[in-house]
Design a protein around this motif. Structure first.
Motif, PDB file in Angstrom:
ATOM      1  N   ARG A  10      50.001  38.891 -26.642  1.00 51.47           N
ATOM      2  CA  ARG A  10      50.756  37.858 -27.410  1.00 51.47           C
ATOM      3  C   ARG A  10      49.835  36.516 -26.733  1.00 51.47           C
ATOM      4  O   ARG A  10      49.878  35.546 -27.666  1.00 51.47           O
ATOM      5  CB  ARG A  10      52.219  37.947 -26.941  1.00 51.47           C
ATOM      6  N   PHE A  11      49.735  36.371 -25.427  1.00 53.65           N
ATOM      7  CA  PHE A  11      49.273  35.196 -25.010  1.00 53.65           C
ATOM      8  C   PHE A  11      47.707  34.886 -25.298  1.00 53.65           C
ATOM      9  O   PHE A  11      47.449  33.815 -25.962  1.00 53.65           O
ATOM     10  CB  PHE A  11      49.119  35.216 -23.348  1.00 53.65           C
ATOM     11  N   ARG A  12      47.057  36.108 -25.316  1.00 50.53           N
ATOM     12  CA  ARG A  12      45.667  36.106 -25.955  1.00 50.53           C
ATOM     13  C   ARG A  12      45.513  35.692 -27.323  1.00 50.53           C
ATOM     14  O   ARG A  12      44.739  34.596 -27.697  1.00 50.53           O
ATOM     15  CB  ARG A  12      45.035  37.560 -25.724  1.00 50.53           C
ATOM     16  N   ASN A  13      46.697  36.036 -28.131  1.00 51.71           N
ATOM     17  CA  ASN A  13      46.413  35.889 -29.817  1.00 51.71           C
ATOM     18  C   ASN A  13      46.742  34.366 -29.885  1.00 51.71           C
ATOM     19  O   ASN A  13      46.448  34.076 -30.913  1.00 51.71           O
ATOM     20  CB  ASN A  13      47.312  36.907 -30.404  1.00 51.71           C
ATOM     21  N   ALA A  14      47.599  34.135 -29.093  1.00 53.93           N
ATOM     22  CA  ALA A  14      48.192  32.396 -29.280  1.00 53.93           C
ATOM     23  C   ALA A  14      47.112  31.435 -28.874  1.00 53.93           C
ATOM     24  O   ALA A  14      46.955  30.496 -29.439  1.00 53.93           O
ATOM     25  CB  ALA A  14      49.484  32.133 -28.416  1.00 53.93           C
ATOM     26  N   LEU A  15      46.236  32.032 -27.965  1.00 47.55           N
ATOM     27  CA  LEU A  15      45.061  30.929 -27.822  1.00 47.55           C
ATOM     28  C   LEU A  15      43.914  31.123 -28.559  1.00 47.55           C
ATOM     29  O   LEU A  15      42.777  30.600 -28.214  1.00 47.55           O
ATOM     30  CB  LEU A  15      44.504  31.606 -26.282  1.00 47.55           C
ATOM     31  N   ASP A  16      44.017  32.247 -29.623  1.00 42.56           N
ATOM     32  CA  ASP A  16      42.756  32.426 -30.270  1.00 42.56           C
ATOM     33  C   ASP A  16      42.328  31.359 -31.021  1.00 42.56           C
ATOM     34  O   ASP A  16      42.954  30.372 -31.737  1.00 42.56           O
ATOM     35  CB  ASP A  16      43.359  33.455 -31.661  1.00 42.56           C
ATOM     36  N   GLY A  17      40.853  31.169 -30.580  1.00 37.52           N
ATOM     37  CA  GLY A  17      40.110  29.935 -31.394  1.00 37.52           C
ATOM     38  C   GLY A  17      40.019  28.775 -30.503  1.00 37.52           C
ATOM     39  O   GLY A  17      39.267  27.983 -30.710  1.00 37.52           O
ATOM     40  N   LEU A  18      40.745  29.131 -29.287  1.00 38.59           N
ATOM     41  CA  LEU A  18      40.485  27.863 -28.233  1.00 38.59           C
ATOM     42  C   LEU A  18      39.174  28.031 -27.472  1.00 38.59           C
ATOM     43  O   LEU A  18      39.273  29.178 -26.669  1.00 38.59           O
ATOM     44  CB  LEU A  18      41.772  27.691 -27.516  1.00 38.59           C
ATOM     45  N   GLY A  19      38.351  27.122 -27.265  1.00 38.83           N
ATOM     46  CA  GLY A  19      37.001  27.547 -26.600  1.00 38.83           C
ATOM     47  C   GLY A  19      37.391  27.325 -25.050  1.00 38.83           C
ATOM     48  O   GLY A  19      38.370  26.574 -24.775  1.00 38.83           O
ATOM     49  N   GLY A  20      36.453  27.778 -24.168  1.00 43.38           N
ATOM     50  CA  GLY A  20      36.365  27.464 -23.122  1.00 43.38           C
ATOM     51  C   GLY A  20      37.563  28.352 -22.077  1.00 43.38           C
ATOM     52  O   GLY A  20      38.045  28.213 -20.928  1.00 43.38           O
ATOM     53  N   ILE A  21      38.006  29.445 -22.778  1.00 45.90           N
ATOM     54  CA  ILE A  21      39.057  30.426 -22.102  1.00 45.90           C
ATOM     55  C   ILE A  21      38.424  31.498 -21.526  1.00 45.90           C
ATOM     56  O   ILE A  21      37.587  32.152 -22.334  1.00 45.90           O
ATOM     57  CB  ILE A  21      40.339  30.751 -23.268  1.00 45.90           C
ATOM     58  N   VAL A  22      38.954  31.764 -20.508  1.00 49.97           N
ATOM     59  CA  VAL A  22      38.507  33.153 -19.732  1.00 49.97           C
ATOM     60  C   VAL A  22      39.755  33.835 -19.228  1.00 49.97           C
ATOM     61  O   VAL A  22      40.412  33.175 -18.566  1.00 49.97           O
ATOM     62  CB  VAL A  22      37.391  32.792 -18.731  1.00 49.97           C
ATOM     63  N   GLU A  23      39.673  35.128 -19.155  1.00 48.07           N
ATOM     64  CA  GLU A  23      40.635  35.771 -18.492  1.00 48.07           C
ATOM     65  C   GLU A  23      40.317  36.327 -17.166  1.00 48.07           C
ATOM     66  O   GLU A  23      39.307  36.644 -16.904  1.00 48.07           O
ATOM     67  CB  GLU A  23      41.108  37.184 -19.356  1.00 48.07           C
ATOM     68  N   LYS A  24      41.440  36.324 -16.286  1.00 46.77           N
ATOM     69  CA  LYS A  24      41.137  36.567 -14.816  1.00 46.77           C
ATOM     70  C   LYS A  24      42.282  37.355 -14.284  1.00 46.77           C
ATOM     71  O   LYS A  24      43.448  36.772 -14.520  1.00 46.77           O
ATOM     72  CB  LYS A  24      40.686  35.237 -13.918  1.00 46.77           C
ATOM     73  N   ARG A  25      41.890  38.448 -13.530  1.00 46.50           N
ATOM     74  CA  ARG A  25      43.176  39.150 -13.074  1.00 46.50           C
ATOM     75  C   ARG A  25      43.647  38.392 -11.612  1.00 46.50           C
ATOM     76  O   ARG A  25      42.883  37.956 -10.971  1.00 46.50           O
ATOM     77  CB  ARG A  25      42.565  40.574 -12.582  1.00 46.50           C
ATOM     78  N   MET A  26      44.893  37.910 -11.443  1.00 49.13           N
ATOM     79  CA  MET A  26      45.392  37.101 -10.603  1.00 49.13           C
ATOM     80  C   MET A  26      46.974  37.697 -10.279  1.00 49.13           C
ATOM     81  O   MET A  26      47.513  37.817 -11.187  1.00 49.13           O
ATOM     82  CB  MET A  26      45.406  35.507 -10.962  1.00 49.13           C
ATOM     83  N   MET A  27      47.152  37.754  -9.093  1.00 47.84           N
ATOM     84  CA  MET A  27      48.687  38.000  -8.694  1.00 47.84           C
ATOM     85  C   MET A  27      49.142  39.278  -9.332  1.00 47.84           C
ATOM     86  O   MET A  27      50.321  39.389  -9.869  1.00 47.84           O
ATOM     87  CB  MET A  27      49.420  36.747  -9.023  1.00 47.84           C
ATOM     88  N   GLY A  28      48.374  40.138  -9.569  1.00 48.89           N
ATOM     89  CA  GLY A  28      48.852  41.555 -10.110  1.00 48.89           C
ATOM     90  C   GLY A  28      49.077  41.406 -12.095  1.00 48.89           C
ATOM     91  O   GLY A  28      49.290  42.552 -12.300  1.00 48.89           O
ATOM     92  N   GLY A  29      48.795  40.186 -12.592  1.00 51.15           N
ATOM     93  CA  GLY A  29      48.854  40.166 -13.798  1.00 51.15           C
ATOM     94  C   GLY A  29      47.425  39.601 -14.389  1.00 51.15           C
ATOM     95  O   GLY A  29      46.282  39.548 -13.696  1.00 51.15           O
ATOM     96  N   VAL A  30      47.558  38.892 -15.459  1.00 47.79           N
ATOM     97  CA  VAL A  30      46.469  38.445 -16.036  1.00 47.79           C
ATOM     98  C   VAL A  30      46.596  36.696 -16.177  1.00 47.79           C
ATOM     99  O   VAL A  30      47.454  36.610 -16.780  1.00 47.79           O
ATOM    100  CB  VAL A  30      45.916  38.968 -17.276  1.00 47.79           C
TER     101      VAL A  30
END
Length: 113
Positions: A10-30
């Motif tokens: 849901r979060f990823r889809n809401a960010l769709d089209g926004l440049g400069g975004i990278v996912e990182k595993r942190m604190m047990g989540g993303v």
């Protein structure tokens, strides 16, 4: 905190089209990073409660805490200023976009890492 695929999508889809975004595993989540700075993320607690986290900054915290389902993030009993948790039930698609916009208003003004 534990990874939750549905909330992360849901979060990823809401960010769709926004440049400069990278996912990182942190604190047990993303967490989603904008130009190296944490924007927010999603997780599921041991209790089963899903939640989103947004980095809104200290100046936006009062406004953020007036929104439904918002609470200051606490870690190890310490309040984390400028970081807000929002219960998944209080965050439909429209409010998720508004939360991301608030986080972007802070994180988008930080220098790239």
């Amino acid at each position: 905190m534990a990874y939750d695929e549905e909330l992360t999508d849901r979060f990823r889809n809401a960010l769709d089209g926004l440049g400069g975004i990278v996912e990182k595993r942190m604190m047990g989540g993303v967490c989603f990073m904008l130009d190296g700075n944490m924007l927010g993320g999603a997780d599921r607690q041991k209790t089963g409660e899903g939640r989103f986290m947004f980095r809104v900054g200290k100046d936006n915290e009062t406004e953020a805490l007036q929104r439904p389902g918002a609470m200051t993030m606490e870690q190890g009993g310490r309040k984390m200023t400028g970081l807000i948790f929002v219960n998944e039930d209080d965050c439909d698609a429209d409010s998720l976009r508004r939360w991301i916009a608030l986080a972007l208003s802070f994180v988008g003004n930080l220098p790239s890492k």
